[in-house]
Write an enzyme that holds these catalytic residues in place. Structure first.
Site, PDB file in Angstrom:
ATOM      1  N   ASP A   1      18.011  48.441  29.566  1.00  0.00           N
ATOM      2  CA  ASP A   1      18.660  47.131  29.696  1.00  0.00           C
ATOM      3  C   ASP A   1      17.804  45.955  29.226  1.00  0.00           C
ATOM      4  O   ASP A   1      18.281  44.822  29.177  1.00  0.00           O
ATOM      5  CB  ASP A   1      19.106  46.902  31.151  1.00  0.00           C
ATOM      6  CG  ASP A   1      17.958  47.037  32.138  1.00  0.00           C
ATOM      7  OD1 ASP A   1      16.913  47.627  31.778  1.00  0.00           O
ATOM      8  OD2 ASP A   1      18.093  46.552  33.274  1.00  0.00           O
TER       9      ASP A   1
ATOM     10  N   GLU B   1       4.057  50.848  38.441  1.00  0.00           N
ATOM     11  CA  GLU B   1       3.290  50.557  37.221  1.00  0.00           C
ATOM     12  C   GLU B   1       1.792  50.543  37.511  1.00  0.00           C
ATOM     13  O   GLU B   1       1.000  51.153  36.793  1.00  0.00           O
ATOM     14  CB  GLU B   1       3.687  49.190  36.637  1.00  0.00           C
ATOM     15  CG  GLU B   1       5.112  49.108  36.135  1.00  0.00           C
ATOM     16  CD  GLU B   1       6.101  48.611  37.180  1.00  0.00           C
ATOM     17  OE1 GLU B   1       5.829  48.764  38.397  1.00  0.00           O
ATOM     18  OE2 GLU B   1       7.146  48.057  36.775  1.00  0.00           O
TER      19      GLU B   1
HETATM   20  N1  UDP Z   1      17.978  54.020  36.017  1.00  0.00           N
HETATM   21  C1  UDP Z   1      18.351  55.348  36.231  1.00  0.00           C
HETATM   22  N2  UDP Z   1      19.018  55.682  37.383  1.00  0.00           N
HETATM   23  C2  UDP Z   1      19.388  54.760  38.311  1.00  0.00           C
HETATM   24  C3  UDP Z   1      19.002  53.408  38.091  1.00  0.00           C
HETATM   25  C4  UDP Z   1      18.294  53.075  36.944  1.00  0.00           C
HETATM   26  O1  UDP Z   1      18.069  56.196  35.401  1.00  0.00           O
HETATM   27  O2  UDP Z   1      19.997  55.126  39.297  1.00  0.00           O
HETATM   28  C5  UDP Z   1      17.287  53.656  34.781  1.00  0.00           C
HETATM   29  C6  UDP Z   1      17.894  52.449  34.069  1.00  0.00           C
HETATM   30  O3  UDP Z   1      18.891  52.849  33.144  1.00  0.00           O
HETATM   31  C7  UDP Z   1      16.697  51.813  33.389  1.00  0.00           C
HETATM   32  C8  UDP Z   1      15.538  52.166  34.332  1.00  0.00           C
HETATM   33  O4  UDP Z   1      15.970  53.280  35.116  1.00  0.00           O
HETATM   34  O5  UDP Z   1      16.463  52.344  32.114  1.00  0.00           O
HETATM   35  C9  UDP Z   1      15.185  51.012  35.268  1.00  0.00           C
HETATM   36  O6  UDP Z   1      16.321  50.665  36.033  1.00  0.00           O
HETATM   37  P1  UDP Z   1      16.817  49.150  36.218  1.00  0.00           P
HETATM   38  O7  UDP Z   1      16.897  48.512  34.877  1.00  0.00           O
HETATM   39  O8  UDP Z   1      18.066  49.170  37.024  1.00  0.00           O
HETATM   40  O9  UDP Z   1      15.636  48.566  37.066  1.00  0.00           O
HETATM   41  P2  UDP Z   1      15.037  47.095  37.119  1.00  0.00           P
HETATM   42  O10 UDP Z   1      15.585  46.291  35.984  1.00  0.00           O
HETATM   43  O11 UDP Z   1      15.496  46.599  38.437  1.00  0.00           O
HETATM   44  O12 UDP Z   1      13.579  47.281  37.038  1.00  0.00           O
HETATM   45 MN    MN Z   2      16.189  46.729  34.125  1.00  0.00          MN
END
Ligand code: UDP
Ligand code: MN
Length: 334
Positions: A203, A290
């Site tokens: 995203d 991280e």
């Molecule tokens: N993701 C996933 N399973 C989930 C939620 C997130 O595989 O149930 C993936 C999502 O597609 C993204 C990464 O893990 O590539 C990080 O997730 P997210 O962007 O929701 O996290 P944030 O932006 O809050 O760090």
């Molecule tokens: Mn994200």
């Protein structure tokens, strides 16, 4: 033809009364020789153009041979290897993308795959948070014509339950990133395969300049990330004279050993392959994935600040709004 020519000459000579038996024999002989020479030249040219045609046929068969015998991914790999001859000093960048189904999944994956298309030497590792591979992800990968590895790794159900409690936001991407790390360690060879590993969430928004920066990495490279942690950007603080990282500006626990978002670093493949126990874990405290992961590999002093000594933002932690879908049009897949 010879007969006609001799006959004509004979009549001409006879008409001019220059007929002489010896001359006539000589002329006939010359004409016969001339004709034989013409015939030989004509035959040779026919044979030669035949060879030309055969050559063209052979080349075009050769051209299509790969396509007939190899899978699409293998042909792409060959083309990529060809392109790599021109980028021999550029490492392969392994981009690890966890992904899960929601209405925007295909849009997100289309966006980042088309960013990756603009860059040389990419190997995209996409890991679905699902029980099995989906057609959506399969199709985006095959349409992208990127070198790609498609895996699945499902988030543990106990972790998913945490979503019900907004205060205990679950770890995301843990299982999927570990699956990709395992794939790298199982399939690549330390010392032989060279590259850089980047965790590329589906995203975020990526400037292609970021990948030029990654190509410079020796061990661990770091850079600012825009729109994260309640700030316009988080960034490592760089001492201008030494060029070293001295601390971090971060909206979230800036005193972490590495206060850097997942999008703000990349690691050499050599390090990933040599430190085999470095993984992500549900055990890590909230927001510490991280920092704990980086602690396996490096120290703050060793970090390599990139993007003009961390003065440029080449990646943004964008988050796509969840669409309100209240109706479904049959036959249209989003
Ligand atoms: N993701 C996933 N399973 C989930 C939620 C997130 O595989 O149930 C993936 C999502 O597609 C993204 C990464 O893990 O590539 C990080 O997730 P997210 O962007 O929701 O996290 P944030 O932006 O809050 O760090
Ligand atoms: Mn994200």
């Amino acid at each position: 033809m010879v007969y006609v020519m001799i006959n004509t000459m004979f009549h001409i000579l006879k008409a001019r009364r220059m007929f002489h038996k010896r001359y006539l024999v000589l002329i006939i002989l010359l004409l016969v020789l001339l004709n034989i020479a013409l015939l030989v030249i004509w035959k040779l040219s026919v044979i030669e153009s035949g060879i030309d045609k055969l050559q063209i046929l052979k080349e075009s068969l050769e051209l299509h041979k790969d396509k007939l015998q190899l899978t699409e991914q293998q042909v792409l790999l060959l083309q990529q290897l060809e392109a790599e001859k021109h980028h021999q000093n550029r490492p392969i960048i392994y981009c690890i993308t966890p992904t899960y189904w929601r209405y925007v999944q295909r849009a997100e994956l289309t966006r980042i795959s088309q960013t990756l298309k603009l860059i040389q030497n990419i190997h995209w590792i996409v890991i679905e948070d699902a029980a099995k591979k989906s057609d959506i992800v399969r199709n985006v990968i095959s349409e992208s014509k990127l070198i790609a590895t498609h895996l699945v790794a499902q988030t543990a159900s106990f972790e998913k339950f945490k979503d019900k409690n907004p205060k205990a936001k679950r770890h995301r991407g843990v299982e999927q990133r570990n699956a990709a790390l395992n794939w790298l360690r199982d399939n690549l060879v330390l010392g032989k395969d060279k590259g850089v590993v980047y965790f590329m969430d589906d995203d975020n928004t990526y400037n292609i300049k970021l990948f030029d920066e990654m190509a410079k990495i020796k061990k661990v490279g770091v850079w600012p990330v825009g729109l994260v942690g309640g700030l316009n950007a988080e960034t490592p603080i760089v001492d201008r004279t030494t060029g070293k990282v001295t601390g971090y500006r971060s909206g979230w626990l800036p005193n972490r050993p590495f206060a850097i978002d997942m999008a703000g670093f990349a690691i050499s493949l050599d390090l990933i392959l040599s430190i085999k126990n470095a993984n992500f874990s549900y055990e890590m405290a909230k927001g510490m994935q991280e920092s704990e992961f980086l602690s396996f590999f490096t120290t703050k002093e060793e970090l390599e600040p990139l993007a003009d000594q961390c003065t440029k933002v080449y990646v943004w932690h964008t988050r796509t709004e969840k669409p309100k879908v209240s109706g479904i049009i049959p036959g249209l897949e989003v």
